[in-house]
Enzyme design. Structure first.
Site, PDB file in Angstrom:
ATOM      1  CB  CYS A   1      -0.787  -0.112   1.247  1.00 17.65           C
ATOM      2  SG  CYS A   1      -1.778  -1.386   1.557  1.00 17.65           S
TER       3      CYS A   1
ATOM      4  N   GLY B   1      -0.849   0.781  -5.171  1.00 18.89           N
ATOM      5  CA  GLY B   1      -1.974  -0.010  -4.771  1.00 18.89           C
ATOM      6  C   GLY B   1      -2.958   0.721  -5.604  1.00 18.89           C
TER       7      GLY B   1
ATOM      8  CG  ASN C   1       2.867   0.286   3.395  1.00 17.25           C
ATOM      9  OD1 ASN C   1       4.076   0.555   2.865  1.00 17.25           O
ATOM     10  ND2 ASN C   1       2.616  -1.043   2.742  1.00 17.25           N
ATOM     11  N   GLY C   2       1.640  -2.360   5.382  1.00 14.15           N
ATOM     12  CA  GLY C   2       2.339  -3.598   5.921  1.00 14.15           C
ATOM     13  C   GLY C   2       1.364  -4.537   6.151  1.00 14.15           C
TER      14      GLY C   2
ATOM     15  CB  CYS D   1      10.736  -5.081   2.190  1.00 18.63           C
ATOM     16  SG  CYS D   1      10.348  -6.016   0.779  1.00 18.63           S
TER      17      CYS D   1
ATOM     18  CE1 TYR E   1       6.290  -5.650 -10.424  1.00 18.98           C
ATOM     19  CE2 TYR E   1       5.275  -5.550  -8.190  1.00 18.98           C
ATOM     20  CZ  TYR E   1       5.197  -5.558  -9.600  1.00 18.98           C
ATOM     21  OH  TYR E   1       3.917  -5.199 -10.274  1.00 18.98           O
TER      22      TYR E   1
ATOM     23  CB  CYS F   1       5.931 -11.558   1.440  1.00 20.87           C
ATOM     24  SG  CYS F   1       6.150 -10.212   2.513  1.00 20.87           S
TER      25      CYS F   1
HETATM   26  P1  AMP Z   1       4.287 -14.084 -12.711  1.00 16.42           P
HETATM   27  O1  AMP Z   1       3.610 -13.602 -14.054  1.00 16.42           O
HETATM   28  O2  AMP Z   1       3.038 -14.566 -11.725  1.00 16.42           O
HETATM   29  O3  AMP Z   1       5.272 -14.849 -12.795  1.00 16.42           O
HETATM   30  O4  AMP Z   1       4.519 -12.609 -11.904  1.00 16.42           O
HETATM   31  C1  AMP Z   1       5.478 -11.990 -12.317  1.00 16.42           C
HETATM   32  C2  AMP Z   1       5.228 -10.562 -12.962  1.00 16.42           C
HETATM   33  O5  AMP Z   1       4.511  -9.880 -11.836  1.00 16.42           O
HETATM   34  C3  AMP Z   1       6.735  -9.699 -12.794  1.00 16.42           C
HETATM   35  O6  AMP Z   1       6.470  -9.227 -14.314  1.00 16.42           O
HETATM   36  C4  AMP Z   1       6.899  -8.774 -11.829  1.00 16.42           C
HETATM   37  O7  AMP Z   1       6.938  -7.334 -12.238  1.00 16.42           O
HETATM   38  C5  AMP Z   1       5.429  -8.716 -11.345  1.00 16.42           C
HETATM   39  N1  AMP Z   1       5.112  -9.052  -9.828  1.00 16.42           N
HETATM   40  C6  AMP Z   1       5.940  -9.425  -9.010  1.00 16.42           C
HETATM   41  N2  AMP Z   1       5.560  -9.456  -7.768  1.00 16.42           N
HETATM   42  C7  AMP Z   1       4.440  -8.635  -7.732  1.00 16.42           C
HETATM   43  C8  AMP Z   1       3.468  -8.561  -6.829  1.00 16.42           C
HETATM   44  N3  AMP Z   1       3.646  -8.873  -5.560  1.00 16.42           N
HETATM   45  N4  AMP Z   1       2.168  -7.774  -7.149  1.00 16.42           N
HETATM   46  C9  AMP Z   1       2.330  -7.588  -8.346  1.00 16.42           C
HETATM   47  N5  AMP Z   1       3.081  -7.854  -9.445  1.00 16.42           N
HETATM   48  C10 AMP Z   1       4.184  -8.464  -9.030  1.00 16.42           C
END
Ligand code: AMP
Length: 445
Positions: free
Chosen positions: A2, A28, A103-104, A238, A244, A384
């Site tokens: 968030c 978010g 946030n958390g 983190c 990302y 996580c």
């Molecule tokens: P996936 O397609 O399920 O393997 O997710 C990987 C993609 O989702 C990558 O392009 C990341 O940039 C993005 N990503 C990684 N972690 C998250 C997250 N927690 N929430 C949203 N997108 C994510």
């Protein structure tokens, strides 16, 4: 994940909060909200939707009066998808009125909630954040400050809270500093606290410093913010914020996110060299790492996948078929740049494998001769519990398959990840970063 913001002693505080939330929309997209205070009342507006959809006209800011405001962008990690789970959460209690943004993720949320319910509390939402409000309201201490301190004793987890009463604002970061929180200042003397420093740029505030792990800042009219170190810091920021989540122009705990991503790409190239003709990023999340990889390997970089910016992050859709379609809606290859070529494609992370599988297919269909998939983070093997929405063990591809099996599943010619050591090297050895998704070391039990 968030975004939180608090604005103190600034004219039209709700509007400043709005711009800050707009700059932090990437943290978010599910719901957003602002509570403001004019010293007499707290005014709140929150709803599901993007910042610009929810606050869609001047009348919002006329309603959200006052020189103090807190705001939130929601990305659900705890709670449901209902509007009741949008923040800020406001409540009237013995000493007046408060609103809270968070946030958390609180790891002991269930037991505290159950205890409160057994004692007769009536909950309005499924959010862990509501525990804090109940604990503050039930405390017998005579000031809000001491009630907050007492409430925090019952709370375990990763948190950045900003709490507003009618006249004061409190910003608190947990002792591990898992989530980022920074302090900024306006020329007129007002203050802003926000999850990411990119918010300061937009609203014209100057970065002052990060809120320390374990610190509480108290903002009161007519004086400088008071700092109270509530807990001895045990910093575990983190790593995924750098990989990302955060925006590349943000600086977290003194380190620029873009530079860290470049380094991750560079070390990825050192650890995993490959003979290839071109390096491509998965936009936008893989751009900086791909540039780092290209620079280090000497393989030319091409921005050869076009992103449609009107489609949100792929994760938002809860249904798998929709997720598959969304990748194709979002990303499209420039055929001329990859036809007959050996391609290295770089993304920041592999979660369920949906994005990579679609992209490899897309690149092969566009004529790529070989596709080498490289991830600028280690395999995500554990969910996580500290505020990033990574799915359960069953859904995490790296928790269930070997690298060879994943490579086959996504249809790539090779697959490699940044090592945990390489990630530590990229971020710097001066801090003990939180890497739970990679090493499963749940340091807040
Ligand atoms: P996936 O397609 O399920 O393997 O997710 C990987 C993609 O989702 C990558 O392009 C990341 O940039 C993005 N990503 C990684 N972690 C998250 C997250 N927690 N929430 C949203 N997108 C994510």
């Amino acid at each position: 994940m968030c975004a939180v913001v608090g604005v103190f002693n600034v004219k039209s505080a709700s509007k400043v909060a709005y711009y800050a939330l707009f700059a932090m929309q990437h943290r978010g997209q599910e719901a957003t909200g602002i509570s403001s205070s004019d010293g007499k009342n707290i005014w709140t507006k929150k709803r599901r939707g993007l910042v610009t959809d929810v606050f869609d006209g001047e009348e919002n800011f006329e309603y959200l009066k006052g020189s103090m405001a807190v705001g939130h962008n929601r990305y659900s990690t705890a709670g449901s998808h209902s509007v009741l789970d949008a923040q800020p959460i406001s409540a009237k209690y013995k000493l007046g009125e408060i609103s809270v943004v968070h946030n958390g993720n609180l790891v002991n949320k269930e037991e505290v909630r159950q205890r409160l319910i057994d004692e007769g509390a009536i909950f309005q939402s499924y959010m862990d954040t509501e525990n804090l409000i109940h604990l503050i309201a039930r405390s017998q201490k005579t000031s809000l400050e001491s009630r907050i301190k007492e409430a925090l004793e019952d709370i375990k987890g990763a948190y950045c809270f900003i709490i507003q009463s009618r006249s004061k604002m409190f910003a608190i970061r947990d002792k591990y500093g898992v989530r980022p929180l920074s302090l900024g200042k306006f020329e007129n003397g007002g203050y802003i606290v926000a999850s990411e420093t990119c918010a300061f740029e937009l609203v014209g505030a100057k970065f002052v410093r990060d809120v320390n792990p374990g610190e509480m800042l108290i903002f009161e009219k007519g004086q400088e913010p008071i700092s109270i170190q509530l807990y001895e810091p045990e910093p575990r920021p983190c790593a995924f914020e750098y990989i990302y989540f955060a925006r590349p122009d943000s600086v977290i705990d003194g380190k620029n996110v873009y530079e860290k991503r470049l380094t991750m790409g560079k070390i990825l190239a050192q650890e995993n060299p490959v003979e290839a003709d071109v390096v491509l990023p998965v936009p936008d999340s893989g751009i900086a790492a791909a540039l780092g990889y290209a620079k280090e390997s000497g393989i030319p970089f091409e921005n050869a996948i076009v992103r449609n910016h009107y489609v949100g992050r792929t994760f938002i859709e809860p249904i798998q078929e929709m997720r598959d379609l969304k990748v194709r809606l979002k990303l499209s290859p420039i055929r001329e740049l990859m036809e007959g070529k050996r391609v290295v494609i770089i993304d920041d992370s592999l979660v369920r494998g949906t994005t990579s599988k679609q992209i490899v297919k897309m690149l092969k269909e566009a004529g790529a001769k070989e596709v080498h998939m490289k991830l600028a983070s280690p395999p995500i093997k554990h969910p996580c519990r500290y505020g990033i929405d990574t799915p359960s063990y069953e859904e995490l591809i790296s928790a269930n398959m070997s690298e060879e099996e994943i490579c086959e599943k996504i249809g790539a010619d090779s697959l490699s990840f940044l090592s945990i050591e390489g990630l530590k090297e990229s971020l710097g050895h001066d801090r003990n970063y939180s890497m739970v998704s990679f090493d499963g070391e749940y340091f807040i039990a």
